[in-house]
Design a protein around this motif. Structure first.
Motif, mmCIF file in Angstrom:
data_model
loop_
_atom_site.group_PDB
_atom_site.id
_atom_site.type_symbol
_atom_site.label_atom_id
_atom_site.label_comp_id
_atom_site.label_asym_id
_atom_site.label_seq_id
_atom_site.Cartn_x
_atom_site.Cartn_y
_atom_site.Cartn_z
ATOM 1 N N LEU A 222 0.827 -1.191 -0.123
ATOM 2 C CA LEU A 222 -0.141 -0.066 0.121
ATOM 3 C C LEU A 222 1.039 1.240 0.078
ATOM 4 C CD1 LEU A 222 -3.037 1.319 0.281
ATOM 5 C CD2 LEU A 222 -2.526 1.030 2.809
ATOM 6 N N ASN A 223 0.410 2.113 -0.972
ATOM 7 C CA ASN A 223 1.442 3.304 -0.883
ATOM 8 C C ASN A 223 0.356 4.436 -0.320
ATOM 9 O OD1 ASN A 223 2.449 6.005 -1.606
ATOM 10 N ND2 ASN A 223 3.081 5.363 -3.601
ATOM 11 N N LEU A 224 0.776 4.685 1.145
ATOM 12 C CA LEU A 224 -0.090 5.719 1.615
ATOM 13 C C LEU A 224 -0.422 7.195 1.281
ATOM 14 C CD1 LEU A 224 -0.032 4.214 5.321
ATOM 15 C CD2 LEU A 224 -1.676 4.160 4.104
ATOM 16 N N THR A 225 1.050 7.476 0.697
ATOM 17 C CA THR A 225 1.245 8.879 0.353
ATOM 18 C C THR A 225 0.196 9.026 -1.036
ATOM 19 O OG1 THR A 225 3.499 8.833 0.720
ATOM 20 C CG2 THR A 225 2.763 10.465 -0.907
ATOM 21 N N ALA A 226 0.146 7.966 -1.913
ATOM 22 C CA ALA A 226 -0.866 8.282 -2.922
ATOM 23 C C ALA A 226 -2.291 8.278 -2.582
ATOM 24 C CB ALA A 226 -0.434 7.126 -3.995
ATOM 25 N N TYR B 239 -3.480 9.357 0.344
ATOM 26 C CA TYR B 239 -3.821 10.353 0.847
ATOM 27 C C TYR B 239 -3.849 11.522 0.164
ATOM 28 C CZ TYR B 239 -3.032 8.498 5.845
ATOM 29 O OH TYR B 239 -3.297 7.837 6.683
ATOM 30 N N ALA B 240 -3.521 11.410 -0.967
ATOM 31 C CA ALA B 240 -3.528 12.278 -2.130
ATOM 32 C C ALA B 240 -4.746 12.130 -3.026
ATOM 33 C CB ALA B 240 -2.290 12.271 -3.039
ATOM 34 N N ASP B 241 -5.636 11.169 -2.784
ATOM 35 C CA ASP B 241 -6.513 10.715 -3.668
ATOM 36 C C ASP B 241 -7.827 11.549 -3.102
ATOM 37 O OD1 ASP B 241 -8.863 9.423 -4.586
ATOM 38 O OD2 ASP B 241 -7.961 7.736 -5.065
ATOM 39 N N PRO B 242 -8.400 12.555 -3.752
ATOM 40 C CA PRO B 242 -9.651 13.055 -3.205
ATOM 41 C C PRO B 242 -10.854 12.439 -2.671
ATOM 42 C CG PRO B 242 -9.380 13.857 -5.313
ATOM 43 C CD PRO B 242 -8.086 12.821 -5.143
ATOM 44 N N ASP B 243 -10.943 11.151 -3.695
ATOM 45 C CA ASP B 243 -11.955 10.158 -3.349
ATOM 46 C C ASP B 243 -11.797 9.599 -1.968
ATOM 47 O OD1 ASP B 243 -13.323 10.951 -5.645
ATOM 48 O OD2 ASP B 243 -12.323 9.266 -6.788
ATOM 49 N N PHE B 244 -10.584 9.188 -1.721
ATOM 50 C CA PHE B 244 -10.300 8.566 -0.452
ATOM 51 C C PHE B 244 -10.800 9.451 0.712
ATOM 52 C CE2 PHE B 244 -7.536 7.822 3.312
ATOM 53 C CZ PHE B 244 -7.826 6.578 3.649
ATOM 54 N N MET B 245 -10.090 10.745 0.715
ATOM 55 C CA MET B 245 -10.365 11.670 1.646
ATOM 56 C C MET B 245 -11.656 12.104 1.922
ATOM 57 S SD MET B 245 -7.353 11.910 3.035
ATOM 58 C CE MET B 245 -7.811 13.011 4.036
ATOM 59 N N GLU B 246 -12.704 12.122 0.731
ATOM 60 C CA GLU B 246 -14.136 12.296 0.695
ATOM 61 C C GLU B 246 -14.605 11.009 1.614
ATOM 62 O OE1 GLU B 246 -17.817 14.250 0.633
ATOM 63 O OE2 GLU B 246 -15.869 14.897 0.813
ATOM 64 N N THR B 247 -14.230 9.951 1.264
ATOM 65 C CA THR B 247 -14.985 8.775 2.120
ATOM 66 C C THR B 247 -14.294 8.538 3.415
ATOM 67 O OG1 THR B 247 -14.525 7.515 0.030
ATOM 68 C CG2 THR B 247 -14.805 6.315 1.621
ATOM 69 N N VAL B 248 -13.119 9.156 3.848
ATOM 70 C CA VAL B 248 -12.952 9.290 5.202
ATOM 71 C C VAL B 248 -13.859 10.210 5.904
ATOM 72 C CG1 VAL B 248 -11.188 10.147 6.851
ATOM 73 C CG2 VAL B 248 -10.524 8.610 4.898
ATOM 74 N N ARG B 249 -13.900 11.626 5.322
ATOM 75 C CA ARG B 249 -14.844 12.484 5.743
ATOM 76 C C ARG B 249 -16.250 11.934 5.878
ATOM 77 N NH1 ARG B 249 -18.754 15.565 4.912
ATOM 78 N NH2 ARG B 249 -18.682 15.219 2.490
ATOM 79 N N VAL B 250 -17.035 11.379 5.049
ATOM 80 C CA VAL B 250 -18.260 10.663 5.128
ATOM 81 C C VAL B 250 -18.472 9.709 6.100
ATOM 82 C CG1 VAL B 250 -20.137 9.523 3.886
ATOM 83 C CG2 VAL B 250 -18.889 11.474 2.658
ATOM 84 N N THR B 251 -17.510 8.908 6.361
ATOM 85 C CA THR B 251 -17.451 7.776 7.044
ATOM 86 C C THR B 251 -17.232 8.119 8.528
ATOM 87 O OG1 THR B 251 -16.485 6.017 5.585
ATOM 88 C CG2 THR B 251 -16.301 5.679 7.825
ATOM 89 N N ALA B 252 -16.490 9.276 8.976
ATOM 90 C CA ALA B 252 -16.319 9.928 9.937
ATOM 91 C C ALA B 252 -17.789 10.479 10.562
ATOM 92 C CB ALA B 252 -15.311 11.141 10.213
ATOM 93 N N GLU B 253 -18.297 11.182 9.648
ATOM 94 C CA GLU B 253 -19.788 11.721 10.089
ATOM 95 C C GLU B 253 -20.743 10.652 10.423
ATOM 96 O OE1 GLU B 253 -21.151 14.212 6.946
ATOM 97 O OE2 GLU B 253 -19.394 15.778 7.199
ATOM 98 N N GLN B 254 -20.768 9.590 9.452
ATOM 99 C CA GLN B 254 -21.831 8.413 9.661
ATOM 100 C C GLN B 254 -21.514 7.708 10.949
ATOM 101 O OE1 GLN B 254 -21.196 6.206 6.078
ATOM 102 N NE2 GLN B 254 -22.797 7.312 5.038
ATOM 103 N N PHE C 117 -11.097 10.408 12.807
ATOM 104 C CA PHE C 117 -9.863 9.690 12.448
ATOM 105 C C PHE C 117 -8.635 10.315 12.895
ATOM 106 C CE2 PHE C 117 -13.348 7.690 9.941
ATOM 107 C CZ PHE C 117 -13.176 6.481 10.497
ATOM 108 N N ARG C 118 -8.252 10.550 14.031
ATOM 109 C CA ARG C 118 -7.265 11.610 14.407
ATOM 110 C C ARG C 118 -5.998 11.164 13.825
ATOM 111 N NH1 ARG C 118 -9.406 10.105 19.712
ATOM 112 N NH2 ARG C 118 -10.940 11.582 20.295
ATOM 113 N N GLY C 119 -5.575 9.978 13.708
ATOM 114 C CA GLY C 119 -4.224 9.739 12.706
ATOM 115 C C GLY C 119 -4.388 10.266 11.457
ATOM 116 N N ILE C 120 -5.332 10.180 10.562
ATOM 117 C CA ILE C 120 -5.311 10.459 9.264
ATOM 118 C C ILE C 120 -5.430 12.008 9.404
ATOM 119 C CG2 ILE C 120 -7.046 10.638 7.277
ATOM 120 C CD1 ILE C 120 -7.837 7.858 7.852
ATOM 121 N N GLU C 121 -6.420 12.554 10.313
ATOM 122 C CA GLU C 121 -6.474 14.024 10.326
ATOM 123 C C GLU C 121 -5.086 14.535 10.686
ATOM 124 O OE1 GLU C 121 -9.631 14.821 13.002
ATOM 125 O OE2 GLU C 121 -10.962 14.055 11.778
#
Length: 175
Positions: A48-52, A54-69, A74-78
């Motif tokens: 897994l390339n975590l740099t890539a 985190y650079a993916d806007p779809d992944f970050m949007e999924t993180v945001r939506v999941t956090a709300e739901q 997700f403190r580490g990601i934030e």
């Protein structure tokens, strides 16, 4: 180290030497000597390339939506996101020649034993260390790659000699 390799389990690695140095410098245990490895993994070694990611806007949007739901942060990601420039590698073996830097927080007297009484007016260990390294004794230092290679080779040779003395080292290793 004595046989020239170190086994490594599945783990995260940074692709930035600066990140590795800064991360390791937070460990102020004066008893440790730290190592930085450099390697160029094959494409199929990268899980897994975590740099890539985190650079993916779809992944970050999924993180945001999941956090709300989940009503969860997700403190580490934030906090870190792509700042650690990480990749996760398959289980591997690291060779001694992949060690590019050794580092530590050390007093000069940890590395060079004092012999005899100190001459009056002689510089202190702190002054000598500062003169040699350009750093104060409470600052972390990293060796250049050539120095690290020499240190690792010497440590491996001493380990082999110790094992030979204890009759635990074979006279010839298989090729």
């Amino acid at each position: 180290m004595a046989v020239g390799v170190t086994p490594e389990a599945v783990s995260s690695w940074t692709v930035s030497q600066q990140v590795a140095e800064k991360f390791r410098e937070s460990d102020q245990d004066r008893g440790k000597v730290l190592m930085i490895f450099a390697r160029h993994p094959a494409a199929d070694d990268v899980i897994l390339n975590l740099t890539a990611l985190y650079a993916d806007p779809d992944f970050m949007e999924t993180v945001r939506v999941t956090a709300e739901q989940l009503d969860k942060q997700f403190r580490g990601i934030e906090k870190w996101q792509g700042t650690q420039e990480e990749v996760v590698l398959e289980e591997t073996t690291i060779t001694n020649d992949e060690i590019i830097s050794l580092g530590a927080f050390r007093q000069l007297s940890d590395a060079v034993p004092l012999l005899g009484p100190r001459e009056p007016g002689a510089p202190s260990d702190d002054q000598i260390f500062k003169e040699l390294t350009g750093k104060a004794v409470n600052e972390h230092f990293w060796t250049p790659p050539k120095s690290a290679a020499t240190g690792v080779r010497n440590a491996a040779e001493r380990a082999q000699a110790f094992l030979r003395d204890k009759r635990l080292w074979p006279n010839k290793l298989p090729s």
